[in-house]
Design a protein around this motif. Structure first.
Motif, PDB file in Angstrom:
ATOM      1  N   ASP A 241       1.246  -1.250   0.283  1.00  0.00           N
ATOM      2  CA  ASP A 241      -0.194   0.206  -0.446  1.00  0.00           C
ATOM      3  C   ASP A 241       0.743   1.342  -0.149  1.00  0.00           C
ATOM      4  O   ASP A 241       0.091   1.876  -0.710  1.00  0.00           O
ATOM      5  N   LEU A 242       1.849   1.214   0.974  1.00  0.00           N
ATOM      6  CA  LEU A 242       2.644   2.377   1.162  1.00  0.00           C
ATOM      7  C   LEU A 242       3.367   2.527  -0.361  1.00  0.00           C
ATOM      8  O   LEU A 242       3.849   3.466  -0.648  1.00  0.00           O
ATOM      9  N   ALA A 243       3.905   1.440  -0.701  1.00  0.00           N
ATOM     10  CA  ALA A 243       4.254   1.340  -2.080  1.00  0.00           C
ATOM     11  C   ALA A 243       3.516   2.208  -3.389  1.00  0.00           C
ATOM     12  O   ALA A 243       3.922   3.455  -4.243  1.00  0.00           O
ATOM     13  N   GLU A 244       2.720   1.941  -3.464  1.00  0.00           N
ATOM     14  CA  GLU A 244       1.038   2.429  -4.398  1.00  0.00           C
ATOM     15  C   GLU A 244       1.534   3.812  -4.074  1.00  0.00           C
ATOM     16  O   GLU A 244       1.112   4.734  -4.789  1.00  0.00           O
ATOM     17  N   GLY A 245       1.275   4.371  -2.605  1.00  0.00           N
ATOM     18  CA  GLY A 245       1.176   5.614  -2.397  1.00  0.00           C
ATOM     19  C   GLY A 245       2.141   6.519  -3.259  1.00  0.00           C
ATOM     20  O   GLY A 245       2.191   7.828  -3.600  1.00  0.00           O
ATOM     21  N   HIS A 246       3.210   6.021  -3.283  1.00  0.00           N
ATOM     22  CA  HIS A 246       4.423   6.736  -3.638  1.00  0.00           C
ATOM     23  C   HIS A 246       3.773   6.527  -5.771  1.00  0.00           C
ATOM     24  O   HIS A 246       4.152   7.411  -6.194  1.00  0.00           O
ATOM     25  N   ARG A 251       2.567  10.392 -10.154  1.00  0.00           N
ATOM     26  CA  ARG A 251       1.497  10.537 -10.983  1.00  0.00           C
ATOM     27  C   ARG A 251       1.278  11.952 -10.668  1.00  0.00           C
ATOM     28  O   ARG A 251       1.216  12.679 -11.573  1.00  0.00           O
ATOM     29  N   TYR A 252       0.758  12.411  -9.453  1.00  0.00           N
ATOM     30  CA  TYR A 252       0.024  13.467  -9.085  1.00  0.00           C
ATOM     31  C   TYR A 252       1.559  14.492  -9.647  1.00  0.00           C
ATOM     32  O   TYR A 252       1.190  15.810 -10.003  1.00  0.00           O
ATOM     33  N   LEU A 253       2.386  14.987  -9.171  1.00  0.00           N
ATOM     34  CA  LEU A 253       3.496  15.858  -9.515  1.00  0.00           C
ATOM     35  C   LEU A 253       3.908  15.760 -11.260  1.00  0.00           C
ATOM     36  O   LEU A 253       4.209  17.318 -11.624  1.00  0.00           O
ATOM     37  N   LEU A 254       3.858  14.257 -11.217  1.00  0.00           N
ATOM     38  CA  LEU A 254       3.843  14.888 -13.181  1.00  0.00           C
ATOM     39  C   LEU A 254       3.443  14.812 -13.371  1.00  0.00           C
ATOM     40  O   LEU A 254       2.686  15.567 -14.846  1.00  0.00           O
ATOM     41  N   ALA A 255       1.954  15.092 -13.222  1.00  0.00           N
ATOM     42  CA  ALA A 255       0.246  15.778 -13.953  1.00  0.00           C
ATOM     43  C   ALA A 255       0.610  17.487 -13.732  1.00  0.00           C
ATOM     44  O   ALA A 255      -1.025  18.246 -14.081  1.00  0.00           O
ATOM     45  N   GLY A 256       1.454  17.719 -12.967  1.00  0.00           N
ATOM     46  CA  GLY A 256       1.582  19.137 -12.824  1.00  0.00           C
ATOM     47  C   GLY A 256       1.011  19.818 -10.879  1.00  0.00           C
ATOM     48  O   GLY A 256       0.986  20.929 -10.781  1.00  0.00           O
ATOM     49  N   GLY A 257       1.145  19.297 -10.287  1.00  0.00           N
ATOM     50  CA  GLY A 257       0.333  18.896  -8.550  1.00  0.00           C
ATOM     51  C   GLY A 257       1.446  19.468  -8.396  1.00  0.00           C
ATOM     52  O   GLY A 257       2.717  19.831  -8.523  1.00  0.00           O
ATOM     53  N   ALA A 307      -6.832  11.028   5.180  1.00  0.00           N
ATOM     54  CA  ALA A 307      -7.672  11.618   4.491  1.00  0.00           C
ATOM     55  C   ALA A 307      -6.833  12.618   3.125  1.00  0.00           C
ATOM     56  O   ALA A 307      -7.529  13.029   1.826  1.00  0.00           O
ATOM     57  N   LEU A 308      -5.849  13.616   3.176  1.00  0.00           N
ATOM     58  CA  LEU A 308      -5.639  14.275   2.964  1.00  0.00           C
ATOM     59  C   LEU A 308      -4.720  13.603   1.333  1.00  0.00           C
ATOM     60  O   LEU A 308      -5.018  14.243   0.148  1.00  0.00           O
ATOM     61  N   ALA A 309      -3.991  12.560   1.440  1.00  0.00           N
ATOM     62  CA  ALA A 309      -3.454  11.085   0.755  1.00  0.00           C
ATOM     63  C   ALA A 309      -4.697  10.736  -0.379  1.00  0.00           C
ATOM     64  O   ALA A 309      -4.832  11.198  -1.877  1.00  0.00           O
ATOM     65  N   ARG A 310      -5.323  10.702   0.110  1.00  0.00           N
ATOM     66  CA  ARG A 310      -6.415  10.581  -0.587  1.00  0.00           C
ATOM     67  C   ARG A 310      -7.187  10.858  -1.199  1.00  0.00           C
ATOM     68  O   ARG A 310      -8.037  11.157  -2.981  1.00  0.00           O
ATOM     69  N   GLU A 311      -7.591  12.478  -0.373  1.00  0.00           N
ATOM     70  CA  GLU A 311      -8.610  13.702  -1.632  1.00  0.00           C
ATOM     71  C   GLU A 311      -7.510  14.480  -2.397  1.00  0.00           C
ATOM     72  O   GLU A 311      -7.577  14.139  -3.610  1.00  0.00           O
ATOM     73  N   GLY A 314      -5.761  10.619  -4.327  1.00  0.00           N
ATOM     74  CA  GLY A 314      -6.667   9.543  -4.729  1.00  0.00           C
ATOM     75  C   GLY A 314      -5.910   8.320  -4.766  1.00  0.00           C
ATOM     76  O   GLY A 314      -6.907   7.300  -5.564  1.00  0.00           O
ATOM     77  N   TRP A 315      -5.845   8.240  -3.268  1.00  0.00           N
ATOM     78  CA  TRP A 315      -4.495   6.784  -2.781  1.00  0.00           C
ATOM     79  C   TRP A 315      -5.729   6.698  -1.293  1.00  0.00           C
ATOM     80  O   TRP A 315      -5.708   7.581  -0.542  1.00  0.00           O
ATOM     81  N   SER A 316      -5.366   5.503  -1.088  1.00  0.00           N
ATOM     82  CA  SER A 316      -5.909   4.665   0.411  1.00  0.00           C
ATOM     83  C   SER A 316      -6.150   3.511   0.075  1.00  0.00           C
ATOM     84  O   SER A 316      -5.483   2.758  -0.897  1.00  0.00           O
ATOM     85  N   THR A 317      -5.062   2.752   1.552  1.00  0.00           N
ATOM     86  CA  THR A 317      -4.679   1.076   1.764  1.00  0.00           C
ATOM     87  C   THR A 317      -6.012   0.649   1.498  1.00  0.00           C
ATOM     88  O   THR A 317      -7.484   0.712   1.346  1.00  0.00           O
ATOM     89  N   ARG A 318      -5.712  -0.470   0.802  1.00  0.00           N
ATOM     90  CA  ARG A 318      -6.446  -1.792   0.492  1.00  0.00           C
ATOM     91  C   ARG A 318      -6.375  -2.630   2.034  1.00  0.00           C
ATOM     92  O   ARG A 318      -7.584  -4.280   1.978  1.00  0.00           O
TER      93      ARG A 318
END
Ligand code: WQD
Length: 342
Positions: A241-246, A251-257, A307-311, A314-318
């Motif tokens: 789950d942590l790896a998927e967070g990275h 993706r967020y940064l490369l999309a201009g976040g 909550a902030l990481a999800r918002e 678009g990531w949350s643990t599975r």
């Protein structure tokens, strides 16, 4: 063309799982490590798992010439900076080594990135920047009070400050600081996992070594905390789950976040004895333990508001605690002496 991502500290526990997740997500990856706290065997395991030889450069992130050569050769679009020493107790005994390696390595990496026009970094931070939270501070949000209670935590807090100041000075520089809670578990294949050197500092790898017969019994550091069963409560998060967070942060940064700092946790706290019981169920092995005095610096409880990481990402643990223990046990059972035996 897919973006090429450079991972520092690439053969470490969290980095190796992130490496695999990035390959599976279609990124090109180049890994850098000096094997100061990891094994070259990880590279062979990654090749088995990904079906291709990993692109790897042996280098110390504090070595300016070596890192310059890596950037010149690979021209990464972004960096995930994992390289750091991370043992709390050791950092108290060897503060200069921690400041030199953790902060010197970060600064050298940032300077090399700037010379090569690479302005996106995902930074491996830690819930340790919250110091010892009080019950009223939980669940921890990213705007909670920050404090360093040991030199390791100070290097994470200072690292976040360095990156914030860099972002203020360089408009095109964007960073995602990821505050890990308690990473545990292993890839479902059992081929990569946590392989601490010497006596494990952390709970899950110690419990795993008791289960596999490498350690006789667990010492539970205190059972008189203000928690449901008196033992310490933490937010354990599956390393996959942590790896998927990275991956989500890249993706967020490369999309201009814009630069951000987020907690990577489940939002659920479990006690030491909860984890012991879950591990016994997952492994079918008894975990003998005895109650020992509290460990200096430990908080009673610590868990995230995710909550902030999800918002933002678009990531949350599975994965739940049972799966964390099942995957940890498969790794430990298949590799009783970690990568050493290979
Ligand atoms: C968890 C709980 C202990 C070992 C640390 C770092 C943090 C991050 C994760 C790097 C506590 C208890 C532990 C044992 C025990 N590392 N315990 N017997 O302390 O929450 O966080 O590791 O980024 O920065 O501070 O994790 O696994 O050491 O302890 O009873 O042999 O297990 O008291 O309640 P911690 P931990």
């Amino acid at each position: 063309m897919t973006a090429k991502i450079l991972l520092t500290g690439a053969t470490g526990y969290i980095a190796s799982h992130t490496w695999l997740a990035l390959l599976e997500a279609g990124f090109e990856v180049v890994g850098v490590d000096n094997f100061s706290n990891s094994s070259p065997e990880v590279l062979k395991r990654l090749e088995r798992l990904s079906g291709r030889p990993p692109v790897f450069e042996r280098a110390d992130v504090c070595d300016e010439a070596a890192l310059e050569a890596v950037f010149a050769a690979h021209k990464p679009a972004a960096v995930v900076h994992f390289a750091a020493f991370k043992a709390v107790g050791e950092s108290t005994a060897m503060p200069l080594a921690y400041y030199r390696n953790n902060l010197g390595g970060l600064i050298n990496t940032c300077e090399t990135m700037k010379r090569h026009g690479c302005a996106r970094m995902v930074f491996s931070s830690s819930a340790t920047v919250y110091g010892a939270p009080r019950p009223q501070d939980l669940p921890l949000r990213e705007d909670a009070a920050l404090s360093a209670v040991n030199p390791y935590g100070a290097t994470k807090l200072m690292g976040e400050t360095i990156l914030r100041d860099l972002g203020a000075a360089e408009p095109d520089w964007q960073t995602a600081c990821l505050r890990y809670f308690n990473p545990v578990g292993a890839h479902e294949s059992g081929l990569i996992g946590e392989d601490p050197r010497g006596i494990p500092n952390n709970l899950m790898p110690y419990v795993a070594q008791v289960a596999v017969g490498r350690r006789a019994e667990l010492q539970v550091f205190g059972n008189d905390y203000e928690t449901p069963d008196g033992t310490g409560v933490r937010d354990y998060i599956h390393v996959v789950d942590l790896a998927e967070g990275h991956v989500a942060a890249l993706r967020y940064l490369l999309a201009g976040g814009e630069s951000l700092t987020v907690n990577l946790g489940t939002g659920q706290g479990y006690s030491v004895l909860d984890l012991v019981r879950a591990y016994e169920a997952a492994s079918g092995r008894p975990i003998p333990y005895r109650i020992a005095p509290r460990r200096a610096g430990d908080a009673a409880a610590c868990w995230a508001d995710p909550a902030l990481a999800r918002e933002k990402l678009g990531w949350s643990t599975r994965y739940d605690l049972a799966r964390m223990c099942q995957d940890s046990w498969r790794w430990q059972h298949m590799n009783p002496r970690g990568y050493e035996q290979a």
